[in-house]
Design a protein around this motif. Structure first.
Motif, PDB file in Angstrom:
ATOM      1  N   THR A 160       0.856  -1.188   0.000  1.00 25.82           N
ATOM      2  CA  THR A 160       0.000   0.000   0.000  1.00 25.82           C
ATOM      3  C   THR A 160       0.892   1.238   0.000  1.00 25.82           C
ATOM      4  O   THR A 160       1.797   1.369   0.834  1.00 25.82           O
ATOM      5  CB  THR A 160      -0.931   0.027   1.220  1.00 25.82           C
ATOM      6  N   VAL A 161       0.655   2.145  -0.951  1.00 22.71           N
ATOM      7  CA  VAL A 161       1.536   3.305  -1.145  1.00 22.71           C
ATOM      8  C   VAL A 161       0.699   4.578  -1.208  1.00 22.71           C
ATOM      9  O   VAL A 161      -0.297   4.645  -1.930  1.00 22.71           O
ATOM     10  CB  VAL A 161       2.354   3.162  -2.449  1.00 22.71           C
ATOM     11  N   LEU A 162       1.119   5.584  -0.465  1.00 20.39           N
ATOM     12  CA  LEU A 162       0.519   6.916  -0.538  1.00 20.39           C
ATOM     13  C   LEU A 162       1.433   7.802  -1.380  1.00 20.39           C
ATOM     14  O   LEU A 162       2.612   7.936  -1.086  1.00 20.39           O
ATOM     15  CB  LEU A 162       0.360   7.511   0.855  1.00 20.39           C
ATOM     16  N   ASN A 163       0.880   8.403  -2.426  1.00 19.57           N
ATOM     17  CA  ASN A 163       1.644   9.305  -3.286  1.00 19.57           C
ATOM     18  C   ASN A 163       1.242  10.738  -2.968  1.00 19.57           C
ATOM     19  O   ASN A 163       0.126  11.158  -3.255  1.00 19.57           O
ATOM     20  CB  ASN A 163       1.372   8.990  -4.766  1.00 19.57           C
ATOM     21  N   VAL A 164       2.159  11.485  -2.358  1.00 18.46           N
ATOM     22  CA  VAL A 164       1.861  12.833  -1.865  1.00 18.46           C
ATOM     23  C   VAL A 164       2.315  13.874  -2.887  1.00 18.46           C
ATOM     24  O   VAL A 164       3.435  13.808  -3.385  1.00 18.46           O
ATOM     25  CB  VAL A 164       2.560  13.080  -0.513  1.00 18.46           C
ATOM     26  N   GLY A 165       1.462  14.842  -3.176  1.00 19.62           N
ATOM     27  CA  GLY A 165       1.771  15.800  -4.233  1.00 19.62           C
ATOM     28  C   GLY A 165       1.842  15.088  -5.566  1.00 19.62           C
ATOM     29  O   GLY A 165       2.756  15.280  -6.361  1.00 19.62           O
TER      30      GLY A 165
END
Length: 371
Positions: A160-165
């Motif tokens: 699970t990956v959060l891509n910020v901006g």
């Protein structure tokens, strides 16, 4: 002895009325905390610092109640306030530059007898940096597979990956469960239909619980954040691993190494002045620093991508997809482009940069932070 300033002296230096200062005192926003030997109230150094913050927020359009909440925030020290104010002022400058560009375009159109539409005349008042450059992204900003491979390796076995901006989502890994965060409505609108779900939020205040993701990533975005350190710590809070693509903004790492910023666009130094160094960014989250080489035929048209293809910087659509050009302003852009065009025609650029001709990849200060 510490310097103390009278109400009249502060009003004169700050360019505000004594009545304004009395009002701030009455509502508890900025109160002079010291007294002279005769008993008159005067401003101490801390009072002046607080007033400076209040006046800057005020001139940025904040209401007094909002300002009180901002300056009384116990989690924000003087340095953090300065970084926040600097980011807000840069955003205001970017908005003004976009409006000037739009007005110049309309003036040129009118000089040719062309009237702009009512919609075009109004759009300029909603312009922000990415609203100005965002529509140009699809033409030149796409995933560079060799850099993507380095990012993928740094993400390890994260599922699970959060891509910020996240922007348009160029580097989002296709084989993982991705959630994206992007504050710009224009950039969100440019995301492909099959892209990961995207949340409208700022990096400094991620709307997720602690440890929600295996990893959080950010690609070529933290230089736009109001408070990069706060944003990185938020990423660290919500994820067990953090991977950030950024650059070393020091003279040795970037400004003096890359010929475009060194010889043609020295204004980039002003864009990074006062921002956290690469080491400070890494220390904030306990990250290691990896160099990222740029292939000569890099598919992603970020600022440094055309280091061996200088003619590309003469192209308007290439520059419009890179925020640096908007941020330095139209005058600096025109001067840099004109000088580069002349040097390419005369052979001066080739002579000055002859060592680049045989390189397949260049080290120009791009970095990956991995924590």
């Amino acid at each position: 002895m510490a310097e103390h300033l009278t109400v009249g002296r502060v009003a004169g230096l700050a360019g505000v009325s004594v009545r304004t200062l009395h009002h701030y005192d009455e509502i508890g926003l900025v109160r002079p905390s010291a007294r002279t030997t005769a008993g008159y109230r005067v401003y101490a150094a801390g009072d002046v610092e607080r007033l400076r913050e209040v006046l800057t927020y005020r001139r940025l359009g904040f209401g007094l109640r909002e300002i009180a909440d901002l300056v009384d925030d116990p989690a924000t020290d003087a340095v953090a306030h300065l970084h926040r104010l600097r980011g807000l002022l840069l955003e205001q400058r970017d908005r003004a530059a976009a409006m000037v560009t739009a007005i110049d375009t309309e003036l040129e159109a009118r000089a040719m007898g062309i009237r702009t539409t009512s919609e075009d005349q109004l759009k300029v008042f909603g312009a922000r940096l990415y609203e100005t450059i965002g529509s140009a992204y699809p033409a030149t900003r796409r995933t560079e597979p060799r850099i993507a491979a380095q990012v993928q390796a740094a993400l390890g076995n994260a599922r699970t990956v959060l891509n910020v901006g996240a922007g348009t989502g160029s580097y989002e890994p296709p084989d993982r469960e991705v959630t994206s965060v992007e504050p710009s409505a224009v950039m969100r609108a440019l995301r492909p239909a099959d892209a990961a779900p995207c949340v409208a939020a700022e990096a400094e205040s991620l709307p997720f619980a602690d440890g929600s993701f295996d990893a959080a990533m950010a690609f070529s975005t933290i230089h736009h954040w109001h408070d990069p350190i706060a944003g990185l710590r938020e990423m660290r809070r919500v994820a067990r691993r953090v991977v950030v693509f950024t650059h070393d903004s020091s003279d040795v790492g970037w400004r003096r190494r890359f010929w475009l910023s060194r010889d043609y666009l020295p204004e980039v130094a002003g864009l990074v002045a006062g921002r956290p160094t690469i080491n400070e960014l890494a220390d904030a989250i306990g990250a290691r620093i990896e160099p990222v080489l740029i292939p000569w035929d890099c598919a992603d048209g970020f600022f440094e991508a055309y280091w061996r293809r200088p003619e590309a910087y003469l192209e308007e659509h290439v520059r419009r997809a890179v925020s640096v050009w908007t941020r330095v302003g139209p005058e600096a852009e025109r001067r840099a482009v004109d000088r580069l065009r002349d040097d390419l025609a005369s052979g001066r650029w080739a002579e000055r940069n002859r060592d680049l001709a045989g390189l397949d990849a260049a080290e120009l200060g791009l970095r990956l932070l991995v924590a």
